[in-house]
Design a protein around this motif. Structure first.
Motif, PDB file in Angstrom:
ATOM      1  N   MET A 289      19.237   2.849 -70.102  1.00 12.67           N
ATOM      2  CA  MET A 289      18.872   1.870 -71.125  1.00 12.67           C
ATOM      3  C   MET A 289      17.534   2.208 -71.772  1.00 12.67           C
ATOM      4  N   ASP A 290      16.556   2.589 -70.928  1.00  9.80           N
ATOM      5  CA  ASP A 290      15.249   2.961 -71.458  1.00  9.80           C
ATOM      6  C   ASP A 290      15.340   4.196 -72.346  1.00  9.80           C
ATOM      7  N   ALA A 291      16.223   5.126 -71.947  1.00  7.06           N
ATOM      8  CA  ALA A 291      16.387   6.339 -72.763  1.00  7.06           C
ATOM      9  C   ALA A 291      16.952   5.991 -74.139  1.00  7.06           C
ATOM     10  N   PHE A 292      17.904   5.049 -74.170  1.00 12.13           N
ATOM     11  CA  PHE A 292      18.490   4.629 -75.461  1.00 12.13           C
ATOM     12  C   PHE A 292      17.445   3.964 -76.349  1.00 12.13           C
ATOM     13  N   LEU A 293      16.596   3.123 -75.739  1.00 11.46           N
ATOM     14  CA  LEU A 293      15.553   2.452 -76.511  1.00 11.46           C
ATOM     15  C   LEU A 293      14.531   3.452 -77.036  1.00 11.46           C
ATOM     16  N   GLN A 294      14.260   4.499 -76.256  1.00  9.48           N
ATOM     17  CA  GLN A 294      13.324   5.518 -76.716  1.00  9.48           C
ATOM     18  C   GLN A 294      13.888   6.278 -77.916  1.00  9.48           C
ATOM     19  N   ARG A 295      15.206   6.590 -77.845  1.00  8.84           N
ATOM     20  CA  ARG A 295      15.832   7.263 -78.995  1.00  8.84           C
ATOM     21  C   ARG A 295      15.811   6.358 -80.233  1.00  8.84           C
ATOM     22  N   LEU A 296      16.060   5.065 -80.010  1.00  6.47           N
ATOM     23  CA  LEU A 296      16.048   4.116 -81.129  1.00  6.47           C
ATOM     24  C   LEU A 296      14.649   4.000 -81.727  1.00  6.47           C
ATOM     25  N   LYS A 297      13.624   4.096 -80.880  1.00  5.10           N
ATOM     26  CA  LYS A 297      12.248   4.007 -81.354  1.00  5.10           C
ATOM     27  C   LYS A 297      11.901   5.191 -82.245  1.00  5.10           C
ATOM     28  N   ARG A 298      12.505   6.368 -81.959  1.00  2.70           N
ATOM     29  CA  ARG A 298      12.213   7.543 -82.781  1.00  2.70           C
ATOM     30  C   ARG A 298      12.756   7.403 -84.210  1.00  2.70           C
ATOM     31  N   LEU A 299      13.723   6.472 -84.409  1.00  4.23           N
ATOM     32  CA  LEU A 299      14.295   6.258 -85.746  1.00  4.23           C
ATOM     33  C   LEU A 299      13.426   5.358 -86.625  1.00  4.23           C
ATOM     34  N   ASP A 300      12.340   4.844 -86.106  1.00  2.68           N
ATOM     35  CA  ASP A 300      11.471   3.937 -86.863  1.00  2.68           C
ATOM     36  C   ASP A 300      10.884   4.663 -88.074  1.00  2.68           C
ATOM     37  N   ALA A 301      11.258   4.179 -89.269  1.00  2.00           N
ATOM     38  CA  ALA A 301      10.751   4.779 -90.507  1.00  2.00           C
ATOM     39  C   ALA A 301       9.416   4.189 -90.916  1.00  2.00           C
ATOM     40  N   TYR A 302       8.928   3.226 -90.170  1.00  2.00           N
ATOM     41  CA  TYR A 302       7.674   2.568 -90.500  1.00  2.00           C
ATOM     42  C   TYR A 302       6.716   2.652 -89.313  1.00  2.00           C
ATOM     43  N   PRO A 303       6.188   3.834 -89.044  1.00  2.00           N
ATOM     44  CA  PRO A 303       5.278   3.988 -87.900  1.00  2.00           C
ATOM     45  C   PRO A 303       4.017   3.159 -88.101  1.00  2.00           C
ATOM     46  N   LYS A 304       3.544   2.572 -87.026  1.00  2.00           N
ATOM     47  CA  LYS A 304       2.376   1.700 -87.082  1.00  2.00           C
ATOM     48  C   LYS A 304       1.112   2.505 -86.796  1.00  2.00           C
ATOM     49  N   VAL A 305       0.062   2.175 -87.552  1.00  2.00           N
ATOM     50  CA  VAL A 305      -1.225   2.856 -87.410  1.00  2.00           C
ATOM     51  C   VAL A 305      -2.211   1.877 -86.796  1.00  2.00           C
ATOM     52  N   ASN A 306      -2.981   2.350 -85.876  1.00  2.00           N
ATOM     53  CA  ASN A 306      -3.984   1.503 -85.236  1.00  2.00           C
ATOM     54  C   ASN A 306      -5.008   1.053 -86.274  1.00  2.00           C
ATOM     55  N   GLU A 307      -5.389  -0.216 -86.180  1.00  2.00           N
ATOM     56  CA  GLU A 307      -6.313  -0.755 -87.165  1.00  2.00           C
ATOM     57  C   GLU A 307      -7.667  -0.059 -87.124  1.00  2.00           C
ATOM     58  N   ASP A 308      -7.972   0.591 -86.020  1.00  2.00           N
ATOM     59  CA  ASP A 308      -9.250   1.305 -85.939  1.00  2.00           C
ATOM     60  C   ASP A 308      -9.305   2.469 -86.924  1.00  2.00           C
ATOM     61  N   PHE A 309      -8.117   2.926 -87.355  1.00  2.00           N
ATOM     62  CA  PHE A 309      -8.072   4.062 -88.276  1.00  2.00           C
ATOM     63  C   PHE A 309      -7.989   3.623 -89.747  1.00  2.00           C
ATOM     64  N   TYR A 310      -7.909   2.304 -89.993  1.00  2.00           N
ATOM     65  CA  TYR A 310      -7.884   1.805 -91.368  1.00  2.00           C
ATOM     66  C   TYR A 310      -9.268   1.909 -91.983  1.00  2.00           C
ATOM     67  N   LYS A 311      -9.305   2.205 -93.280  1.00  2.00           N
ATOM     68  CA  LYS A 311     -10.556   2.197 -94.023  1.00  2.00           C
ATOM     69  C   LYS A 311     -10.324   1.450 -95.330  1.00  2.00           C
ATOM     70  N   ARG A 312     -10.930   0.307 -95.450  1.00  2.00           N
ATOM     71  CA  ARG A 312     -10.736  -0.528 -96.636  1.00  2.00           C
ATOM     72  C   ARG A 312     -11.842  -0.242 -97.646  1.00  2.00           C
ATOM     73  N   THR A 313     -11.444  -0.164 -98.944  1.00  2.00           N
ATOM     74  CA  THR A 313     -12.394   0.155-100.007  1.00  2.00           C
ATOM     75  C   THR A 313     -12.355  -0.922-101.085  1.00  2.00           C
ATOM     76  N   LEU A 314     -13.418  -0.958-101.891  1.00  2.00           N
ATOM     77  CA  LEU A 314     -13.482  -1.916-102.999  1.00  2.00           C
ATOM     78  C   LEU A 314     -12.418  -1.615-104.042  1.00  2.00           C
ATOM     79  N   SER A 315     -12.220  -0.328-104.343  1.00  2.00           N
ATOM     80  CA  SER A 315     -11.200   0.042-105.331  1.00  2.00           C
ATOM     81  C   SER A 315      -9.809  -0.348-104.843  1.00  2.00           C
ATOM     82  N   GLY A 316      -9.569  -0.205-103.536  1.00  2.00           N
ATOM     83  CA  GLY A 316      -8.277  -0.597-102.986  1.00  2.00           C
ATOM     84  C   GLY A 316      -8.035  -2.088-103.114  1.00  2.00           C
ATOM     85  N   GLY A 317      -9.084  -2.898-102.926  1.00  2.00           N
ATOM     86  CA  GLY A 317      -8.945  -4.342-103.080  1.00  2.00           C
ATOM     87  C   GLY A 317      -8.612  -4.733-104.511  1.00  2.00           C
ATOM     88  N   ILE A 318      -9.270  -4.052-105.480  1.00  2.00           N
ATOM     89  CA  ILE A 318      -8.996  -4.350-106.896  1.00  2.00           C
ATOM     90  C   ILE A 318      -7.565  -3.967-107.261  1.00  2.00           C
TER      91      ILE A 318
END
Length: 384
Positions: free
Chosen positions: A1-30
């Motif tokens: 079961m865990d192996a199946f869930l791991q394979r299903l996790k590899r199909l995720d087209a929307y990988p999540k990025v840790n918020e520590d790696f986000y960089k917010r800018t003024l131009s991005g807000g505008i």
């Protein structure tokens, strides 16, 4: 079961990025704020389009036969009294109707265009106590009345007991009744005096005509229409100074009203520059079918028009009046109301969100990397 869930996790087209790696800018807000406003405006526009039906237009050849045409009109003549105003129709098939009265109402107007209240008018003309009989004497007590037709009788038994019957007899003979005040029946009915009394009045005439669906005309002419040599010529000798055919078309349509129809003559007004003349409207009627969103069909017509005035000073002198000559287009227009499906609406919303989000991301990335490259070049130049 865990192996199946791991394979299903590899199909995720929307990988999540840790918020520590986000960089917010003024131009991005505008860019994000502008993108949100654009998405909101497009969402409102798309929603309005979804709730309002669209109309599709199709042209086909008109193959209908044997139909009738209803002409709705409301026209005001400012200087022609109702007593003289006549409504006549004729078409190329030979069908003719003169002085039409059914389904038509005439309203007397004063010189200022105000409605004159219905009232009895006392005419000061001479009264004939006993009608003139066909044999030449006056009607005696107990005798049956049979008025003369003044030579227009079709048989020895024919009687003309009213001014209108004398006029009809003259009409059939093709004669002009130019002196109705000399006709006993007309004198008794005070026809001439009634016309002279209403000389300064106007008339509003409204109603509808039912005509064959072939080329023809309907017209409003001063004087009761009659024919001489198959040419429509009304009695024109009752008023002095000619006729003023100044008029205003309050409403003119062919068939039933439908949403979006435009009648080009509604509200049109024309003032006559001369004492006499003929005003002509040449109308091209386009058969139309309007199908609403519920599937109900409305069979109606649209039309285009051109205008022409013939001055009464030319020879031969034209018949005074307002003429509407109509003909039919061989092409029929079909309007169909259609509403968009819910799936189409949701698809467009997804396209709006995804498209704006993608484009704004590209713009933000371009601005960010441009600023970064420019800053790097400035730092290199500073330390050199």
């Amino acid at each position: 079961m865990d192996a199946f869930l791991q394979r299903l996790k590899r199909l995720d087209a929307y990988p999540k990025v840790n918020e520590d790696f986000y960089k917010r800018t003024l131009s991005g807000g505008i860019v994000t704020l502008v993108a949100a406003v654009v998405m909101l405006l497009l969402f409102i526009s798309e929603t309005r389009s979804y709730f309002y039906s669209a109309t599709e237009t199709k042209l086909v050849v008109d193959t209908s036969r044997g139909e009738r045409l209803r002409v709705n009109f409301d026209i005001t003549f400012l200087s022609i009294p109702c007593t003289l105003l006549s409504v006549d129709t004729m078409d190329i098939s030979g069908e003719q109707h003169q002085d039409i009265r059914h389904d038509i109402e005439k309203i007397r107007l004063d010189a200022h265009g105000n409605v004159i209240e219905a009232r009895k008018v006392s005419i000061g003309g001479a009264k004939i106590e006993r009608p003139l009989q066909k044999h030449g004497g006056r009607l005696d007590k107990g005798e049956q009345y049979c008025g003369t037709c003044y030579g227009a009788e079709e048989s020895d038994e024919q009687c003309c007991n009213s001014c209108e019957e004398v006029r009809e007899a003259y009409k059939k003979k093709g004669w002009a009744l130019t002196n109705p005040d000399l006709i006993d029946q007309c004198a008794r009915e005070d026809f001439v005096e009634r016309v002279k009394t209403q000389q300064d009045e106007g008339c509003n005439v409204h109603g509808f005509l039912d005509v064959s669906k072939v080329a023809g005309n309907f017209h409003f002419a001063p004087g009761k229409g009659f024919y001489e040599s198959n040419i429509d010529v009304p009695e024109l000798s009752l008023l002095e100074g000619g006729f003023n055919i100044t008029h205003k078309i309050n409403k003119l349509s062919f068939g039933t009203e439908f949403p979006g129809v435009v009648n080009p003559l509604d509200g049109a007004q024309w003032t006559q520059p001369a004492s006499d003349g003929t005003y002509q409207y040449f109308i091209k009627v386009v058969p139309t079918i309007y199908t609403d969103i519920r599937g109900h069909n409305i069979h109606s017509n649209q039309f285009s028009v051109t205008e022409h005035f013939r001055d009464g000073n030319v020879r031969p002198k034209p018949q005074p009046g307002v003429f509407f000559f109509y003909d039919f287009s061989p092409i029929k227009v079909i309007f169909t109301e259609e509403s968009r499906s819910l799936l189409h609406y949701l698809t467009n919303l997804c396209a709006i969100v995804g498209g704006v989000f993608t484009v704004s991301g590209i713009i933000d990335s371009f601005i960010y990397h441009g600023q970064k490259a420019l800053k790097k070049k400035m730092e290199l130049g500073k330390y050199r």
